[in-house]
Design a protein around this motif. Structure first.
Motif, PDB file in Angstrom:
ATOM      1  N   PRO A   6      66.035  48.887  21.171  1.00 37.51           N
ATOM      2  CA  PRO A   6      67.394  48.502  20.751  1.00 37.51           C
ATOM      3  C   PRO A   6      68.054  47.574  21.769  1.00 37.51           C
ATOM      4  CG  PRO A   6      67.381  50.729  21.643  1.00 37.51           C
ATOM      5  CD  PRO A   6      65.937  50.312  21.550  1.00 37.51           C
ATOM      6  N   SER A   7      69.047  46.856  21.314  1.00 30.08           N
ATOM      7  CA  SER A   7      69.779  45.960  22.214  1.00 30.08           C
ATOM      8  C   SER A   7      70.463  46.722  23.339  1.00 30.08           C
ATOM      9  CB  SER A   7      70.833  45.163  21.429  1.00 30.08           C
ATOM     10  OG  SER A   7      70.218  44.322  20.488  1.00 30.08           O
ATOM     11  N   SER A   8      70.628  48.014  23.162  1.00 31.05           N
ATOM     12  CA  SER A   8      71.238  48.843  24.200  1.00 31.05           C
ATOM     13  C   SER A   8      70.249  49.218  25.309  1.00 31.05           C
ATOM     14  CB  SER A   8      71.817  50.115  23.581  1.00 31.05           C
ATOM     15  OG  SER A   8      70.788  50.857  22.930  1.00 31.05           O
ATOM     16  N   ALA A   9      68.971  48.866  25.141  1.00 30.78           N
ATOM     17  CA  ALA A   9      67.950  49.230  26.129  1.00 30.78           C
ATOM     18  C   ALA A   9      68.266  48.608  27.487  1.00 30.78           C
ATOM     19  CB  ALA A   9      66.574  48.774  25.658  1.00 30.78           C
ATOM     20  N   THR A  10      68.069  49.387  28.544  1.00 32.67           N
ATOM     21  CA  THR A  10      68.289  48.891  29.900  1.00 32.67           C
ATOM     22  C   THR A  10      67.031  48.186  30.404  1.00 32.67           C
ATOM     23  OG1 THR A  10      67.479  50.927  30.930  1.00 32.67           O
ATOM     24  CG2 THR A  10      69.833  50.831  30.342  1.00 32.67           C
ATOM     25  N   GLN A  11      67.176  47.467  31.491  1.00 28.94           N
ATOM     26  CA  GLN A  11      66.018  46.799  32.084  1.00 28.94           C
ATOM     27  C   GLN A  11      64.962  47.814  32.492  1.00 28.94           C
ATOM     28  OE1 GLN A  11      66.282  43.220  34.673  1.00 28.94           O
ATOM     29  NE2 GLN A  11      65.598  44.597  36.294  1.00 28.94           N
ATOM     30  N   GLU A  12      65.375  48.945  33.016  1.00 27.64           N
ATOM     31  CA  GLU A  12      64.421  49.970  33.431  1.00 27.64           C
ATOM     32  C   GLU A  12      63.634  50.495  32.232  1.00 27.64           C
ATOM     33  OE1 GLU A  12      62.131  52.230  35.781  1.00 27.64           O
ATOM     34  OE2 GLU A  12      63.584  50.721  36.432  1.00 27.64           O
ATOM     35  N   GLU A  13      64.290  50.644  31.097  1.00 28.45           N
ATOM     36  CA  GLU A  13      63.601  51.113  29.898  1.00 28.45           C
ATOM     37  C   GLU A  13      62.586  50.080  29.401  1.00 28.45           C
ATOM     38  OE1 GLU A  13      66.993  54.008  27.870  1.00 28.45           O
ATOM     39  OE2 GLU A  13      67.101  51.834  27.574  1.00 28.45           O
ATOM     40  N   VAL A  14      62.951  48.811  29.504  1.00 31.24           N
ATOM     41  CA  VAL A  14      62.017  47.752  29.114  1.00 31.24           C
ATOM     42  C   VAL A  14      60.807  47.758  30.044  1.00 31.24           C
ATOM     43  CG1 VAL A  14      61.705  45.264  28.834  1.00 31.24           C
ATOM     44  CG2 VAL A  14      63.852  46.324  28.124  1.00 31.24           C
ATOM     45  N   LEU A  15      61.056  47.876  31.342  1.00 30.60           N
ATOM     46  CA  LEU A  15      59.958  47.899  32.314  1.00 30.60           C
ATOM     47  C   LEU A  15      59.041  49.094  32.079  1.00 30.60           C
ATOM     48  CD1 LEU A  15      61.893  46.861  35.553  1.00 30.60           C
ATOM     49  CD2 LEU A  15      60.203  45.500  34.324  1.00 30.60           C
ATOM     50  N   GLN A  16      59.614  50.243  31.745  1.00 31.09           N
ATOM     51  CA  GLN A  16      58.801  51.433  31.474  1.00 31.09           C
ATOM     52  C   GLN A  16      57.912  51.210  30.255  1.00 31.09           C
ATOM     53  OE1 GLN A  16      61.609  54.668  31.150  1.00 31.09           O
ATOM     54  NE2 GLN A  16      61.899  54.858  33.370  1.00 31.09           N
ATOM     55  N   SER A  17      58.443  50.555  29.246  1.00 35.99           N
ATOM     56  CA  SER A  17      57.650  50.258  28.051  1.00 35.99           C
ATOM     57  C   SER A  17      56.502  49.314  28.379  1.00 35.99           C
ATOM     58  CB  SER A  17      58.540  49.633  26.970  1.00 35.99           C
ATOM     59  OG  SER A  17      59.506  50.549  26.507  1.00 35.99           O
ATOM     60  N   VAL A  18      56.781  48.316  29.211  1.00 40.29           N
ATOM     61  CA  VAL A  18      55.744  47.368  29.616  1.00 40.29           C
ATOM     62  C   VAL A  18      54.641  48.090  30.387  1.00 40.29           C
ATOM     63  CG1 VAL A  18      55.232  45.398  31.136  1.00 40.29           C
ATOM     64  CG2 VAL A  18      57.244  45.338  29.639  1.00 40.29           C
ATOM     65  N   MET A  19      55.031  48.937  31.329  1.00 38.84           N
ATOM     66  CA  MET A  19      54.034  49.633  32.144  1.00 38.84           C
ATOM     67  C   MET A  19      53.213  50.620  31.322  1.00 38.84           C
ATOM     68  SD  MET A  19      55.930  50.098  35.868  1.00 38.84           S
ATOM     69  CE  MET A  19      57.510  50.684  35.240  1.00 38.84           C
ATOM     70  N   ALA A  20      53.834  51.215  30.308  1.00 38.75           N
ATOM     71  CA  ALA A  20      53.090  52.127  29.435  1.00 38.75           C
ATOM     72  C   ALA A  20      52.004  51.372  28.674  1.00 38.75           C
ATOM     73  CB  ALA A  20      54.052  52.812  28.461  1.00 38.75           C
ATOM     74  N   VAL A  21      52.325  50.166  28.205  1.00 37.41           N
ATOM     75  CA  VAL A  21      51.328  49.356  27.509  1.00 37.41           C
ATOM     76  C   VAL A  21      50.253  48.879  28.484  1.00 37.41           C
ATOM     77  CG1 VAL A  21      50.941  47.259  26.160  1.00 37.41           C
ATOM     78  CG2 VAL A  21      52.990  48.628  25.759  1.00 37.41           C
ATOM     79  N   ASP A  43      62.073  37.081  34.542  1.00 36.74           N
ATOM     80  CA  ASP A  43      60.892  36.846  35.379  1.00 36.74           C
ATOM     81  C   ASP A  43      60.277  38.161  35.850  1.00 36.74           C
ATOM     82  OD1 ASP A  43      61.015  34.118  35.141  1.00 36.74           O
ATOM     83  OD2 ASP A  43      62.139  33.808  36.990  1.00 36.74           O
ATOM     84  N   LEU A  44      61.130  39.100  36.238  1.00 34.37           N
ATOM     85  CA  LEU A  44      60.626  40.406  36.680  1.00 34.37           C
ATOM     86  C   LEU A  44      59.869  41.091  35.553  1.00 34.37           C
ATOM     87  CD1 LEU A  44      60.446  42.815  38.644  1.00 34.37           C
ATOM     88  CD2 LEU A  44      62.696  43.550  37.778  1.00 34.37           C
ATOM     89  N   ILE A  45      60.404  41.034  34.362  1.00 39.61           N
ATOM     90  CA  ILE A  45      59.776  41.708  33.219  1.00 39.61           C
ATOM     91  C   ILE A  45      58.451  41.043  32.862  1.00 39.61           C
ATOM     92  CG2 ILE A  45      60.017  42.198  30.759  1.00 39.61           C
ATOM     93  CD1 ILE A  45      63.060  42.549  31.332  1.00 39.61           C
ATOM     94  N   THR A  46      58.423  39.713  32.774  1.00 41.42           N
ATOM     95  CA  THR A  46      57.167  39.040  32.409  1.00 41.42           C
ATOM     96  C   THR A  46      56.123  39.194  33.509  1.00 41.42           C
ATOM     97  OG1 THR A  46      58.074  36.936  33.240  1.00 41.42           O
ATOM     98  CG2 THR A  46      58.237  37.354  30.873  1.00 41.42           C
ATOM     99  N   ASN A  47      56.547  39.305  34.758  1.00 45.71           N
ATOM    100  CA  ASN A  47      55.588  39.486  35.841  1.00 45.71           C
ATOM    101  C   ASN A  47      55.109  40.931  35.968  1.00 45.71           C
ATOM    102  OD1 ASN A  47      55.183  36.881  37.028  1.00 45.71           O
ATOM    103  ND2 ASN A  47      57.277  36.964  37.786  1.00 45.71           N
ATOM    104  N   THR A  48      55.800  41.846  35.282  1.00 48.75           N
ATOM    105  CA  THR A  48      55.346  43.239  35.261  1.00 48.75           C
ATOM    106  C   THR A  48      54.187  43.409  34.283  1.00 48.75           C
ATOM    107  OG1 THR A  48      57.559  44.010  35.860  1.00 48.75           O
ATOM    108  CG2 THR A  48      56.096  45.633  34.881  1.00 48.75           C
ATOM    109  N   VAL A  49      54.093  42.516  33.308  1.00 49.56           N
ATOM    110  CA  VAL A  49      52.957  42.552  32.380  1.00 49.56           C
ATOM    111  C   VAL A  49      51.666  42.344  33.176  1.00 49.56           C
ATOM    112  CG1 VAL A  49      51.857  41.430  30.400  1.00 49.56           C
ATOM    113  CG2 VAL A  49      54.355  41.657  30.478  1.00 49.56           C
ATOM    114  N   SER A  50      50.696  43.211  32.973  1.00 49.92           N
ATOM    115  CA  SER A  50      49.413  43.082  33.664  1.00 49.92           C
ATOM    116  C   SER A  50      48.826  41.698  33.426  1.00 49.92           C
ATOM    117  CB  SER A  50      48.445  44.157  33.159  1.00 49.92           C
ATOM    118  OG  SER A  50      47.124  43.876  33.569  1.00 49.92           O
ATOM    119  N   SER A  51      48.359  41.055  34.486  1.00 50.16           N
ATOM    120  CA  SER A  51      47.783  39.711  34.333  1.00 50.16           C
ATOM    121  C   SER A  51      46.561  39.732  33.418  1.00 50.16           C
ATOM    122  CB  SER A  51      47.412  39.136  35.703  1.00 50.16           C
ATOM    123  OG  SER A  51      46.445  39.945  36.347  1.00 50.16           O
TER     124      SER A  51
END
Length: 320
Positions: free
Chosen positions: A91-106, A130-138
């Motif tokens: 949701p648009s209410s998601a925080t940056q930390e929640e987005v990062l957690q979702s990325v790391m789970a994937v 940039d932080l979020i896209t760089n958290t995606v595993s290379s």
């Protein structure tokens, strides 16, 4: 603003235009992307037969709830090829930390081989893209946006990175023309991280002499006039005029813009960054908008995902 060249240059190129009668050859992204998808479908079928039903996995992570035409086209292409694609909507209410957690789970999910974070992030909270896209595993960064993949591309390690999809699609379209890149003078208009900068790197490592133009370039028509290969990703409707072009040039238009048009049901029409009608009189090869670079971007995303799955299988075999 891109500045214009002198009147003498305009007169010179106009004189050249008068001597050209034939129209440019259209480089169809729709047709080329279909060929790519058919090849990838065969590759996936081979993997399924060889590895007990194995399927490449792709996740599209989106921060917003509304529908997105681009995401729909990606999911449709994945299904056609045999890729197991999943759309995760936060949701648009998601925080940056929640987005990062979702990325790391994937990142930690071995069944997923490609992860893209749909940009822009439509969040009520401030996000460090940039932080979020760089958290995606290379290893799963099939958009090629992480610093690791961008760094490898800039160093010429093309076989050991994921190349951003739009520039990669542009290179495939150039290959379709049969024109060799090596030794040619290429001009790229735009320097974005997604299109312009990686396009420059790709052309350079394919042995072209590359000029990058941008908003501070003073003599844009003159620079364009030298280009054997021109790639435009400036985001300005019909900015490049046909009279600027070198006769016979390969012109790749990455722009997607909307202009008012009362004859259309939507009240607007889609145009590129190149004025198509005038460019068609001088270019040797020209991509249409729509139907040019757009379909290739999706096809190259699928190619990166399949390539990532193949690398995963090779690593698994090595561990065994």
């Amino acid at each position: 603003m891109f500045s214009l060249a002198s009147r003498s240059l305009r007169l010179s190129v106009a004189g050249c235009q008068a001597s050209r009668c034939s129209l440019a050859t259209v480089i169809s992204g729709s047709k080329t992307s279909k060929l790519v998808r058919e090849r990838l479908k065969n590759d996936v079928e081979k993997m399924r037969n060889q590895f007990s039903g194995f399927r490449p996995g792709l996740v599209v992570l989106q921060v917003r709830h509304d529908s997105n035409l681009y995401i729909s086209s990606k999911l449709k292409a994945a299904a056609e090829i045999g890729i197991e694609a999943k759309h995760i909507r936060l949701p648009s209410s998601a925080t940056q930390e929640e987005v990062l957690q979702s990325v790391m789970a994937v990142n930690q999910n071995p069944a997923v081989h490609g992860l893209i974070v749909q940009l822009p992030l439509d969040s009520a909270h401030k996000m460090d893209t940039d932080l979020i896209t760089n958290t995606v595993s290379s290893d799963k960064d099939v958009d090629g946006l992480s610093c690791i993949n961008a760094g490898k591309l800039s160093r010429g390690d093309l076989s050991d990175c994921f190349i951003p999809c739009t520039p990669n699609g542009c290179m495939e379209l150039i290959r379709q023309t049969g024109v060799s890149v090596a030794g040619k003078h290429a001009v790229v208009i735009g320097r974005s991280k997604i299109v312009g900068a990686p396009m420059r790197d790709l052309l350079l490592w394919r042995h072209a002499t590359v000029t990058t133009c941008h908003s501070k370039t003073q003599d844009l028509p003159e620079q364009v006039g030298r280009a054997d290969i021109l790639v435009v990703g400036a985001g300005r409707a019909e900015m490049v005029r046909g009279e600027w072009l070198k006769v016979g040039a390969v012109v790749i238009d990455c722009g997607i813009n909307h202009l008012p048009d009362e004859t259309k049901a939507s009240g607007k029409r889609v145009v590129g960054d190149v004025h198509y009608a005038s460019a068609n009189q001088r270019a040797g090869f020209l991509t249409p908008v729509p139907g040019g670079v757009g379909p290739m971007t999706v096809a190259m995303l699928m190619e990166n995902t399949v390539q990532s799955a193949q690398r995963f299988l090779l690593r698994s075999q090595s561990l065994r």
